[in-house]
Design a protein around this motif. Structure first.
Motif, mmCIF file in Angstrom:
data_model
loop_
_atom_site.group_PDB
_atom_site.id
_atom_site.type_symbol
_atom_site.label_atom_id
_atom_site.label_comp_id
_atom_site.label_asym_id
_atom_site.label_seq_id
_atom_site.Cartn_x
_atom_site.Cartn_y
_atom_site.Cartn_z
ATOM 1 N N LYS A 44 8.508 29.527 49.224
ATOM 2 C CA LYS A 44 9.688 30.216 48.702
ATOM 3 C C LYS A 44 9.370 30.962 47.410
ATOM 4 O O LYS A 44 9.777 32.113 47.214
ATOM 5 C CB LYS A 44 10.808 29.211 48.439
ATOM 6 C CG LYS A 44 11.505 28.679 49.667
ATOM 7 C CD LYS A 44 12.620 27.715 49.254
ATOM 8 C CE LYS A 44 13.336 27.148 50.474
ATOM 9 N NZ LYS A 44 14.395 26.183 50.098
ATOM 10 N N VAL A 45 8.639 30.296 46.513
ATOM 11 C CA VAL A 45 8.354 30.875 45.199
ATOM 12 C C VAL A 45 7.465 32.107 45.320
ATOM 13 O O VAL A 45 7.767 33.178 44.775
ATOM 14 C CB VAL A 45 7.703 29.820 44.280
ATOM 15 C CG1 VAL A 45 7.193 30.463 42.992
ATOM 16 C CG2 VAL A 45 8.687 28.700 43.968
ATOM 17 N N SER A 103 9.193 35.116 46.996
ATOM 18 C CA SER A 103 10.121 35.779 46.090
ATOM 19 C C SER A 103 9.395 36.660 45.083
ATOM 20 O O SER A 103 9.803 37.810 44.844
ATOM 21 C CB SER A 103 10.970 34.733 45.358
ATOM 22 O OG SER A 103 11.819 35.342 44.418
ATOM 23 N N GLU A 135 18.754 25.414 48.311
ATOM 24 C CA GLU A 135 18.269 25.752 46.966
ATOM 25 C C GLU A 135 17.702 24.528 46.248
ATOM 26 O O GLU A 135 16.924 24.667 45.295
ATOM 27 C CB GLU A 135 19.408 26.347 46.133
ATOM 28 C CG GLU A 135 19.899 27.696 46.634
ATOM 29 C CD GLU A 135 21.080 28.194 45.817
ATOM 30 O OE1 GLU A 135 21.836 27.346 45.287
ATOM 31 O OE2 GLU A 135 21.244 29.415 45.691
ATOM 32 N N ILE A 139 12.556 23.358 46.563
ATOM 33 C CA ILE A 139 11.717 24.470 46.112
ATOM 34 C C ILE A 139 10.316 24.270 46.676
ATOM 35 O O ILE A 139 9.702 23.224 46.452
ATOM 36 C CB ILE A 139 11.661 24.527 44.573
ATOM 37 C CG1 ILE A 139 13.074 24.701 43.997
ATOM 38 C CG2 ILE A 139 10.754 25.666 44.102
ATOM 39 C CD1 ILE A 139 13.137 24.608 42.481
ATOM 40 N N GLU A 154 9.426 31.958 37.795
ATOM 41 C CA GLU A 154 10.223 31.867 39.019
ATOM 42 C C GLU A 154 10.631 30.419 39.282
ATOM 43 O O GLU A 154 11.778 30.134 39.651
ATOM 44 C CB GLU A 154 9.435 32.414 40.204
ATOM 45 C CG GLU A 154 10.141 32.360 41.539
ATOM 46 C CD GLU A 154 11.266 33.375 41.681
ATOM 47 O OE1 GLU A 154 12.129 33.168 42.553
ATOM 48 O OE2 GLU A 154 11.287 34.359 40.905
ATOM 49 N N GLU A 178 18.850 27.530 37.811
ATOM 50 C CA GLU A 178 19.955 28.053 38.614
ATOM 51 C C GLU A 178 20.626 26.945 39.417
ATOM 52 O O GLU A 178 21.858 26.857 39.482
ATOM 53 C CB GLU A 178 19.448 29.147 39.551
ATOM 54 C CG GLU A 178 19.176 30.474 38.868
ATOM 55 C CD GLU A 178 18.519 31.481 39.787
ATOM 56 O OE1 GLU A 178 18.456 31.206 41.014
ATOM 57 O OE2 GLU A 178 18.071 32.531 39.302
ATOM 58 N N VAL A 179 19.820 26.096 40.042
ATOM 59 C CA VAL A 179 20.369 24.982 40.821
ATOM 60 C C VAL A 179 21.138 24.037 39.912
ATOM 61 O O VAL A 179 22.248 23.586 40.240
ATOM 62 C CB VAL A 179 19.245 24.225 41.567
ATOM 63 C CG1 VAL A 179 19.784 22.942 42.190
ATOM 64 C CG2 VAL A 179 18.634 25.103 42.643
ATOM 65 N N ASN A 231 13.251 29.347 36.679
ATOM 66 C CA ASN A 231 14.532 29.987 36.959
ATOM 67 C C ASN A 231 15.260 29.303 38.108
ATOM 68 O O ASN A 231 16.489 29.121 38.069
ATOM 69 C CB ASN A 231 14.317 31.473 37.287
ATOM 70 C CG ASN A 231 13.911 32.282 36.070
ATOM 71 O OD1 ASN A 231 14.121 31.867 34.931
ATOM 72 N ND2 ASN A 231 13.315 33.449 36.306
ATOM 73 N N ARG A 232 14.512 28.937 39.141
ATOM 74 C CA ARG A 232 15.128 28.272 40.293
ATOM 75 C C ARG A 232 15.677 26.901 39.885
ATOM 76 O O ARG A 232 16.767 26.494 40.315
ATOM 77 C CB ARG A 232 14.118 28.128 41.435
ATOM 78 C CG ARG A 232 13.880 29.441 42.182
ATOM 79 C CD ARG A 232 12.761 29.336 43.206
ATOM 80 N NE ARG A 232 12.654 30.596 43.942
ATOM 81 C CZ ARG A 232 13.151 30.827 45.157
ATOM 82 N NH1 ARG A 232 13.788 29.848 45.799
ATOM 83 N NH2 ARG A 232 13.010 31.994 45.744
#
Length: 541
Positions: free
Chosen positions: A92-93, A96, A85, A88, A120, A127-128, A123-124
């Protein structure tokens, strides 16, 4: 959460990753809990299928994530384990966002770069950062400002800055300050243009780190300050260091941490880099020296073996020992068997991980030389497998013994495909990856090196020792001293009659740290420091 964002300008390869890792190290030395995120704008989902010649080594994280080598530097400098995670990528982005669109999550809206892709990304990041429960998150934006693929990420940072507030986000721009031989002057124009590009994107750097051959002089700092509209004390010099672990010491001497914590409205405890300084002193001014023959097929590109080199450096620093790597091209050794005699110049032989047929026979020749001449040997992953092949051929007499990866119709497949890999078609993220537990046999050399019964190390492989040959190999003098929890997979090998001959199916280099060297590497260095061995080879000690 406080965010430290590191961008790069003018050209790639300036050392953004080392700068970001160094900032993390010095913030950690002040008592802050620091985590890190690397953003890679390429369309690959991860780095697992990339050629080392293009991108350096593939670093493997504890959860099996195959990532850019900068994540390895973060772990080594922060002495912290990260997960996939923390890397990035554009792949990946976009994957998703497309999956969410297909499932109807956007409720019929037109899906666009702004806001869907940028949301996105943000948010990633959040979150990390939240999961890490850290004080500070360092974010490195890969590539160079102006690259078209990096635009969505820079826009996301602009939005993040506005949403989180001035005192919670700081932007550091790493840029080139070249010296023209003709005039001998440090030139600031590339920096000015790079900052201009940033400002056109709505981003204004709070600090500038100038990469240069020599320390930035006062005139250069003043000029960058004037034309880039930042205080002179926010211009820092990242001149060439003798070793990457010296960079945090350079930056701390310039009081970069004071500017960081003041901007982010944090407390400013005393610095504590004494232990780090001692290890760096050992690297730069060792008492003795060893030489290691590293036998590989990417010897023209040191970054392909970065973690191996760093693990060797960590172990050598622990023993206050210098080291020289003798780069030995495996393919050249394969095509010119007589060159195997040049290995006698080394105090030890290391065969790192790898894949494929090219150069494999050259590596086997090097392993045989180490075994027959009592030269300390360390084999990692593919090097472990090739050691089994060499032993099967030349000790057991199994003519044509090989790995089915290298020869499908070998009469003696002593190395074979993992059972769960036989139906796998996709290449990305499908190997046996990440942390696995190895049970060590009591009384063996590897057990003494680790000082424990079970160890957790990272893996990256599809092939393993064929169970049908294990007992025959053991009976002939090669012991499998480490196995998986079920006792089916061979994880470590050693030859008890040899002064130091060890192979690991795992990659111990990925968990090695300057403060905590990898046990197999430390044992390897200790074996090469054997007084009799060094007297014979170099006359030192």
């Amino acid at each position: 959460m406080k965010y430290v964002v590191v961008t790069g300008g003018v050209m790639s390869g300036l050392g953004k990753g080392i700068t970001a890792a160094s900032l993390g190290r010095i913030l950690k030395s002040r008592g802050f809990d620091v985590t890190a995120i690397k953003i890679d704008p390429y369309l690959n989902v991860d780095a697992g299928t990339m050629n080392p010649f293009q991108h350096g080594e593939v670093f493997v994280l504890k959860d099996g994530g195959e990532v850019d080598l900068d994540l390895g530097n973060y772990e080594r400098f922060l002495n912290k384990e990260l997960t996939s995670e923390h890397n990035i990528t554009t792949g990946k982005v976009y994957r998703s966002v497309i999956e969410k669109e297909r499932s109807g999550e956007y409720l019929g809206k037109t899906v666009q770069i702004i806001p869907h892709i940028t949301d996105e990304i943000k948010n990633r990041i959040r979150e990390v950062s939240d999961k890490s429960e850290s004080d500070i998150c360092i974010i490195e934006i890969g590539g160079t400002v102006g690259d078209i693929e990096g635009m969505p990420f820079l826009e996301s940072i602009r939005q993040l800055h506005n949403e989180e507030g001035e005192n919670n986000v700081i932007l550091i721009h790493v840029t080139l300050v070249p010296i023209l031989d003709v005039v001998g002057e440090q030139k600031t124009k590339p920096t000015q243009h790079s900052v201009k590009e940033l400002r056109e994107l709505g981003l204004h750097p709070d600090m500038i780190v100038g990469r240069c051959e020599e320390p930035l002089n006062n005139k250069t700092r003043e000029k960058i300050s004037l034309f880039c509209d930042i205080p002179k004390e926010a211009v820092f010099s990242a001149h060439d260091a003798r070793d990457i672990y010296e960079v945090p010491l350079y930056l701390e001497k310039e009081n970069i941490t004071d500017i960081l914590v003041n901007h982010l409205d944090l407390s400013n405890p005393e610095r504590n880099l004494e232990d780090w300084q001692k290890k760096v002193d050992n690297i730069l001014e060792p008492d003795k020296k060893i030489s290691v023959s590293l036998v590989g097929k990417y010897t023209e590109l040191e970054d392909a073996y970065m973690s191996v080199i760093e693990a060797l450096k960590h172990a050598a620093a622990e023993k206050n020992c210098g080291y020289e790597i003798i780069w030995t091209d495996a393919e050249n050794l394969e095509n010119n068997p007589e060159k195997v005699k040049k290995l006698e110049k080394a105090d030890g032989i290391l065969v790192p991980g790898g894949f494929g047929e090219r150069g494999a026979e050259g590596k086997i020749r090097a392993i045989k030389y180490a075994r027959e001449n009592q030269l300390p040997f360390l084999g990692l992953c593919f090097g472990f497998q090739l050691a089994v092949i060499e032993f099967a051929r030349n000790v057991l007499g199994l003519e044509g013994a090989n790995s089915t990866e290298l020869e499908e119709e070998t009469p003696h497949p002593v190395i074979d495909l993992l059972p769960e890999q036989k139906e796998v078609d996709d290449m990305g993220g499908t190997m046996r990856l990440g942390n696995q537990i190895t049970v060590l046999e009591e009384g063996t050399l590897v057990h003494r090196l680790y000082g424990k019964d079970k160890v957790k190390e990272r893996h990256r492989h599809r092939y393993e020792v064929n169970p049908n040959y294990i007992e025959e190999i053991k009976d002939s003098g090669l012991n499998f001293s480490g196995r998986d929890l079920e006792g089916r997979r061979m994880e470590c090998l050693e030859i008890p009659s040899h002064n130091f001959f060890i192979g690991t199916q795992f990659h111990p280099e990925f968990r090695s740290r300057l403060e905590e060297p990898s046990p197999p590497f430390l044992g390897f260095v200790n074996a090469m420091l054997d007084e009799e061995n060094l007297d014979k080879k170099t006359g030192e000690i």
